[in-house]
Write a protein that holds these residues in place. Sequence first.
Motif, mmCIF file in Angstrom:
data_model
loop_
_atom_site.group_PDB
_atom_site.id
_atom_site.type_symbol
_atom_site.label_atom_id
_atom_site.label_comp_id
_atom_site.label_asym_id
_atom_site.label_seq_id
_atom_site.Cartn_x
_atom_site.Cartn_y
_atom_site.Cartn_z
ATOM 1 N N UNK A 91 19.882 5.000 21.679
ATOM 2 C CA UNK A 91 20.801 6.102 21.384
ATOM 3 C C UNK A 91 21.653 6.429 22.610
ATOM 4 N N UNK A 92 22.922 6.713 22.376
ATOM 5 C CA UNK A 92 23.844 6.941 23.500
ATOM 6 C C UNK A 92 25.022 7.788 23.019
ATOM 7 N N UNK A 93 25.791 8.280 23.964
ATOM 8 C CA UNK A 93 27.006 9.046 23.643
ATOM 9 C C UNK A 93 28.210 8.125 23.534
ATOM 10 N N UNK A 94 28.395 7.274 24.497
ATOM 11 C CA UNK A 94 29.503 6.314 24.511
ATOM 12 C C UNK A 94 28.987 5.015 25.094
ATOM 13 N N UNK A 95 29.633 3.946 24.740
ATOM 14 C CA UNK A 95 29.417 2.662 25.404
ATOM 15 C C UNK A 95 30.755 2.150 25.879
ATOM 16 N N UNK A 96 30.857 1.701 27.098
ATOM 17 C CA UNK A 96 29.849 1.793 28.154
ATOM 18 C C UNK A 96 29.453 3.260 28.393
ATOM 19 N N UNK A 97 28.307 3.450 29.066
ATOM 20 C CA UNK A 97 27.894 4.810 29.382
ATOM 21 C C UNK A 97 28.977 5.479 30.237
ATOM 22 N N UNK A 98 29.276 6.727 29.942
ATOM 23 C CA UNK A 98 30.455 7.354 30.578
ATOM 24 C C UNK A 98 30.288 7.755 32.041
ATOM 25 N N UNK A 99 29.036 7.988 32.497
ATOM 26 C CA UNK A 99 28.863 8.576 33.820
ATOM 27 C C UNK A 99 27.963 7.718 34.705
ATOM 28 N N UNK A 100 28.394 7.543 35.942
ATOM 29 C CA UNK A 100 27.586 6.778 36.890
ATOM 30 C C UNK A 100 27.633 7.430 38.261
ATOM 31 N N UNK A 101 26.476 7.382 38.937
ATOM 32 C CA UNK A 101 26.364 7.921 40.291
ATOM 33 C C UNK A 101 25.863 6.812 41.208
ATOM 34 N N UNK A 102 26.295 6.863 42.441
ATOM 35 C CA UNK A 102 25.709 6.075 43.520
ATOM 36 C C UNK A 102 25.277 7.064 44.587
ATOM 37 N N UNK A 103 24.037 6.938 45.077
ATOM 38 C CA UNK A 103 23.534 7.956 45.995
ATOM 39 C C UNK A 103 22.560 7.367 46.990
ATOM 40 N N UNK A 104 22.601 7.942 48.206
ATOM 41 C CA UNK A 104 21.607 7.634 49.234
ATOM 42 C C UNK A 104 20.665 8.815 49.441
#
Length: 926
Positions: A91-104
Motif C-alpha cells: 500500500x502506498x500514496x504515490x509511486x514512485x514514493x513522493x518523499x525521500x530523506x538523506x541524513x547523517x
Amino acid sequence: MPTPEGAARQQIDRQLEAAGWRVQDHGAMNLSAGPGVAVREFPLKTGFADYLLYADGRAIGVVEAKPEGHTLTGVETQSLKYTTNLPDGLPHYHLPLPFSYESTGVETQFTNALEPDARSRGVFTFHRPDELIRLAQLDQQVRHHLRQMPTLDTTQLWSSQITAIENLERSLALGKPRALIQMATGAGKTFTACNFTYRLIKFAKAKRILFLVDRGNLGRQAHNEFQQFASPHTQYNFTEEFNVQHLRSNKIDPASKVVITTIQRLYSILQGEEVFDEEAEEHSAFESVNQLNKQPAPVAYNPALPIETFDFIVIDECHRSIYNLWRQVIEYFDAFLVGLTATPTAQTIGFFGGNLVQDYSHEKAVADGVNVGYDVYRIQTQITEGGAKLQREPGLFVPHRDRRTRAGRLKELDDDLTYTANQLDRDVVAKDQIRLVVQTFRDRLFTDIFPGRTEVPKTLVFAKNDLHADDIVRVIRDEFGKGNAFCQKITSKTTGRKPDDLLNDFRNSYHPRIAVTVDMIATGTDVKPLECLLFMRNIKSASYFEQMKGRGCRIIKPDDLQSVTPDAKVKDRFVIVDAIGVCEQDKTHSKPLDRQPTVPLDRLLKAVAEGHASADLATTLASRLARLEQRVTDEQHAPIIQHADGKDLTKLTHDLLHAVDPDAVREQAVQRFELGPDDEPSTQQLEEVERDSARQALKPFHNPRLREAVLTASQQSTEQVIDEISRDQLLDAGYSAAAKEKAQTLVSHFRQFIDEHKDEIEALKLLYSQPHRAGLRYRQVKELARALRQPPLSLNTDHPEQPLWQAYHALEPDKVKGQNKALVDLIALVRHAIEPATPLVPVHVQVQERFEQWLAERAAAGVTFTPEQRRWLEAIRDHIATSLAIEPDDFEDVPFSQLGGWGKAHQLFGDKLSDLLDELNGRLVA
C-alpha cells in the motif's frame, strides 16, 4: 562502541521519534502503533531501504542513512532508486514514493518529488507524519502554484513595489530558498509585504506565513498595516479574509494564516516556555541584554512547533543581526526566507545568497518622488568640539549627579577638571552646551532652517542615553517657553503613558512638536509628518545611521501634513540639524569594541560568573575596563590588582583583547590542529579556539572578590559633574558644504534650463523680454512648472518653486527677502536668475508693497475707501498675489462668493469696478 553509521542511525532514530514516527525493526513492525511508522532495513525488490516511512498504513517515503561527515549531495540517486523499488502490492500514496530523506543525524536533506523540478533541500529534522500525508493529498504543491501566479494588480502600487513583488515571485517560482528586497525607507516595504503575503496565501495556497520582527512596536505597526490592507480582488480587508495573529502569548492559533511576532518570542516558544516577558520585546533583538553570551541561540526540536509550521518567513528590518545570532531560529523551519531592508550590509546580502530581487535605494526613491531628500544644517559650538575646563576653587560647590539613581549632591572638586568632547553627557553635563545648541536651533528655525514658517515642524532629537534625553527635554521646554505637551521623551523607559501612545500622538496630533529619543524611534518606525532630525549624539555604524536618517524621508499628503503642522504646505525635503558632526565622520560597517553598550557592568560580570564565554563578551568587558582605567584612583585600583593576582586594569584589558585577536586565534588554531603552512583553519576550528581563548582570559573574573572590586571602583565613578559655570560659544551655524554643493548644482541647472528654453516656454519669453512685457498669466506659470517637473531638472513636487527657493536661501541668504508662498514665485526666481544682483523677493511681498503705494496715491488724490471696500480690495490683492490677475468669473469663488459675489462688488464700486480691476491687474504685478 557503535560504528559511525550505527551512531548516525541512533541519532536518526531519536529525531524520527521526536517528530512523531514510531521506529521499528522490520521483523517486529506494527503499522497500528501510530500514525507514522519508520521501519528499519525494509527489504525492497533489490536491496534494503535504511528506513521505509509509513503514514496511516501506507508507504510514503524513505530515509537513507549515512555516517556523520558523509557528503549528502549525490546520495539522492540512491534514495530515488528506493522510492521506485517498492515490492508489488505494498500500500502506498504515490509511486514512485513522493518523499525521500538523506541524513547523517547531524545533517538532513529532503526531497519532495511532487514538486516541479524537485530538488533536495536542507532541513533541521524530519517532518511529522500528518504533514507528509497533507502534502501527499494536495492536488498541487505550493511550489507548483508559485509557477502559476495570476497577473499582479498594480492599481495601488508604486513602480518599485511592482518590481519587488514580480521579481520575488519570479525567484520563488525558480525555487530559490532566500530572497532579499531592498527598498528605501518610506517606499512601502510593509505594504509591499502585505501584497505578496496576500498573494502567497490566496494563490500559492501557503499554509501559514511568519512575519518576523525584532522589536515589539514594529510588530504592532505591521499588524496595523495588515488590518488596513484591502484586497484588490475581493475588496475585503486582509484580516477579514484571513486570520492574522499578532502573538501576545506563546501559543500559535492553528487557524492563523499570518503570524506576526518578534524573534525573541519565537525563540521562547521553541524553548518550550509558556510565558514570555513582553518587556523583552521592546528592545531590538541584537541589542538585547540576554545576548551576552554572543553565541548563536541553541535550538532543539519542539514537536509543538514542527519545522513545517510555516511555508514562508518574512524577516523585517533584516539588515540587523537577528539572522547572525538567531539564524538557527530562522533556519529551523522548512520555509522560504524573504528579507526586507532599506540598508543591506554585505553580511545581509551574503545571508540571502546574493539573491537581491529588488535594489531600490534612497536616491532612486527621491528621484521617483517616493522619498524626499534632505539638507544638513550644521551647528558647531566650542564645548561640543573641544570640551572645557572647570577650575577647583575652595568653597565652590559643584553639582554632581548619580547616573543610576539620579540623586544630586553638592561637593567641591578634588582637582581642576578638564573634560573632552567625548566625556560630554557621560562624565560631565555642560548645561550651557545643551542650551546653546537648542537656542541656536530655535533662533535659526524660522529664518534659516524653515524660513517663513511659524509652527515648529515635527522634530525628532536623538540623545546619547536616557539621562541625556531628560536634560534635552527640560532645556527645549525652557528655551521655547512651552509646556510639557510641546516636547516629550519617547524611550523604552518612558512611564505614565505608554511609549506607543506618545508615538501615536507624535505621528497624528499637533502635540508633541518635538520628541526626544535614544533609539526607540531610530529604525523602522513610521512618522510621516517628521520634517527635522536633530542629532545630539554620534553614530558610528553606517547602516544604523542610514536607518536613523530614514525617519525623515517619508512622503506625506499635504492635507495630512497640514492636519498636524498647519502652516506647512508640502513636505518636499527634511532637514538634518547636525549638532555633533555625525554627518562629517566616517562610518563603519564593523562592530564597535563595546558590543553591548546598554548592558550594565554588573550584568556583564554576572554573565562571566555564570560561565559564559565569547569574543563579544570579552571585547565588551575589555572596553568597560579600559574606560574605567581612565578615571579610577590609585586607592580604587589597588584591590583590583590584589584580587587579579597582580594584574592591573591595563593588563586585564590587554589579555581580553589579545585572546580574541583574529591573528592570534588563527595562530593558535594552526598549532592546535597541527595544520600545514599552507592550510587555513576551518571556521569551526577558529570558533573553537576563540571560545576557549576567551574563556581562559575571562577566568580571573570568576573570582567574586575581583568582580566586587571592579564594581566598587565603577560605582564610585558613576557620578556626573554638572558644569553650570562654563559658557559655551557658537562657532558656526549654517548649511553644510554638501548641502550648499547640492543647492549650487540645482541653481546652476535651473539657470541653464531657463536660458536654453527662453525661446520655447511662453513665461520665459515674457520674462526675458526687454523692456518687460506685461500680461503674464497663471496658465503660463503652470506651463513652466510642468516643464520643471520633467527631466533634466525633475523637480517631482507640486511646488517646484520651493526647492529652488530653498537652494537660493542656502547660497544667498542675504539676497532672499522672505519665504515663497505660491507657485507664482517662479516669476521671482526666474527674474533673479536673469538678474542675480536683484534681491529675490516673493511675489506676494511685491504685490503688498505696490498695493500700499497704490492706496497712498489714491489717498493723495482725495480718494478714500470704506472699511467694507477695503476688505474687498485686500481680497482682490491676495487673489492677484497668487493668481497674477483677477477676472469677473473669479468672483464666483471663495472668498468673493462669501462676501456677496460680483453683484455685491458692483454695488460697492459701481461702474468703476471694471476699470478698478484693470488698474490693479496692471499695477500690482507689472
